[in-house]
Design a protein around this motif. Sequence first.
Motif, PDB file in Angstrom:
ATOM      1  N   ASP A  92       2.271   1.685  -3.437  1.00 19.80           N
ATOM      2  CA  ASP A  92       1.224   2.195  -4.334  1.00 19.80           C
ATOM      3  C   ASP A  92       1.046   3.700  -4.154  1.00 19.80           C
ATOM      4  O   ASP A  92       0.920   4.445  -5.130  1.00 19.80           O
ATOM      5  CB  ASP A  92      -0.109   1.486  -4.079  1.00 19.80           C
ATOM      6  N   GLU A  93       1.041   4.152  -2.915  1.00 22.35           N
ATOM      7  CA  GLU A  93       0.901   5.585  -2.632  1.00 22.35           C
ATOM      8  C   GLU A  93       2.106   6.366  -3.137  1.00 22.35           C
ATOM      9  O   GLU A  93       1.964   7.451  -3.704  1.00 22.35           O
ATOM     10  CB  GLU A  93       0.715   5.831  -1.128  1.00 22.35           C
TER      11      GLU A  93
ATOM     12  N   LEU B 122       1.983   7.047  -6.775  1.00 23.15           N
ATOM     13  CA  LEU B 122       1.032   8.075  -7.187  1.00 23.15           C
ATOM     14  C   LEU B 122       1.636   9.484  -7.142  1.00 23.15           C
ATOM     15  O   LEU B 122       1.134  10.396  -7.792  1.00 23.15           O
ATOM     16  CB  LEU B 122      -0.214   8.053  -6.285  1.00 23.15           C
ATOM     17  N   LEU B 123       2.725   9.623  -6.374  1.00 17.96           N
ATOM     18  CA  LEU B 123       3.334  10.941  -6.196  1.00 17.96           C
ATOM     19  C   LEU B 123       4.158  11.352  -7.412  1.00 17.96           C
ATOM     20  O   LEU B 123       4.745  10.507  -8.089  1.00 17.96           O
ATOM     21  CB  LEU B 123       4.228  10.948  -4.956  1.00 17.96           C
TER      22      LEU B 123
ATOM     23  N   CYS C  13       0.837  -1.212   0.000  1.00 22.43           N
ATOM     24  CA  CYS C  13       0.000   0.000   0.000  1.00 22.43           C
ATOM     25  C   CYS C  13       0.868   1.256   0.000  1.00 22.43           C
ATOM     26  O   CYS C  13       0.571   2.222  -0.707  1.00 22.43           O
ATOM     27  CB  CYS C  13      -0.929   0.011   1.210  1.00 22.43           C
ATOM     28  N   VAL C  14       1.933   1.226   0.794  1.00 21.51           N
ATOM     29  CA  VAL C  14       2.857   2.374   0.837  1.00 21.51           C
ATOM     30  C   VAL C  14       3.471   2.587  -0.535  1.00 21.51           C
ATOM     31  O   VAL C  14       3.541   3.723  -1.033  1.00 21.51           O
ATOM     32  CB  VAL C  14       3.952   2.169   1.912  1.00 21.51           C
TER      33      VAL C  14
ATOM     34  N   ARG D 283      10.925   4.854  -2.679  1.00 20.20           N
ATOM     35  CA  ARG D 283      10.381   3.755  -3.483  1.00 20.20           C
ATOM     36  C   ARG D 283      11.301   2.533  -3.446  1.00 20.20           C
ATOM     37  O   ARG D 283      10.845   1.402  -3.300  1.00 20.20           O
ATOM     38  CB  ARG D 283      10.186   4.192  -4.931  1.00 20.20           C
TER      39      ARG D 283
END
Length: 126
Positions: A49-50, A53-54, A46-47, A77
């Motif tokens: 994935d977030e 998005l950045l 989840c981290v 990342r």
Amino acid sequence: MDKNSAAALYKKMQTEVEAYQGLQKSCVKVVKQRAMLESQLNENKCVLDELNLLGADNKVYKLFGPVLVKQELEDSRQNVGKRIEYISKELNSSNNTLESMEKDMHKHREAVSKYQQQWQVAAAMK
């Protein structure tokens, strides 16, 4: 079957039961560990994935003790990706361990069953 061989048979059966129970306890520990690893893996995915998005103009901070320290997005990342890789390896290892334990437990169950049958035959012959 005499008394000594019946006692020896009972002792063998008891040894198998104890080994089986020991494996059961170990199995519970491995299952708990596996659940924790799965939770960590999902959290890190989840981290990641977030982070994906950045954009380059976004700022990322990492918590070190009581302090937030600015970190490069790509470094974050990569760190999370390495964590996911490590957790995945640990998860595979615990799955393999659990599979091996289950095979051993099956062998002990079969041995206990065999000794119980022999015990019943001996008791019926008396």
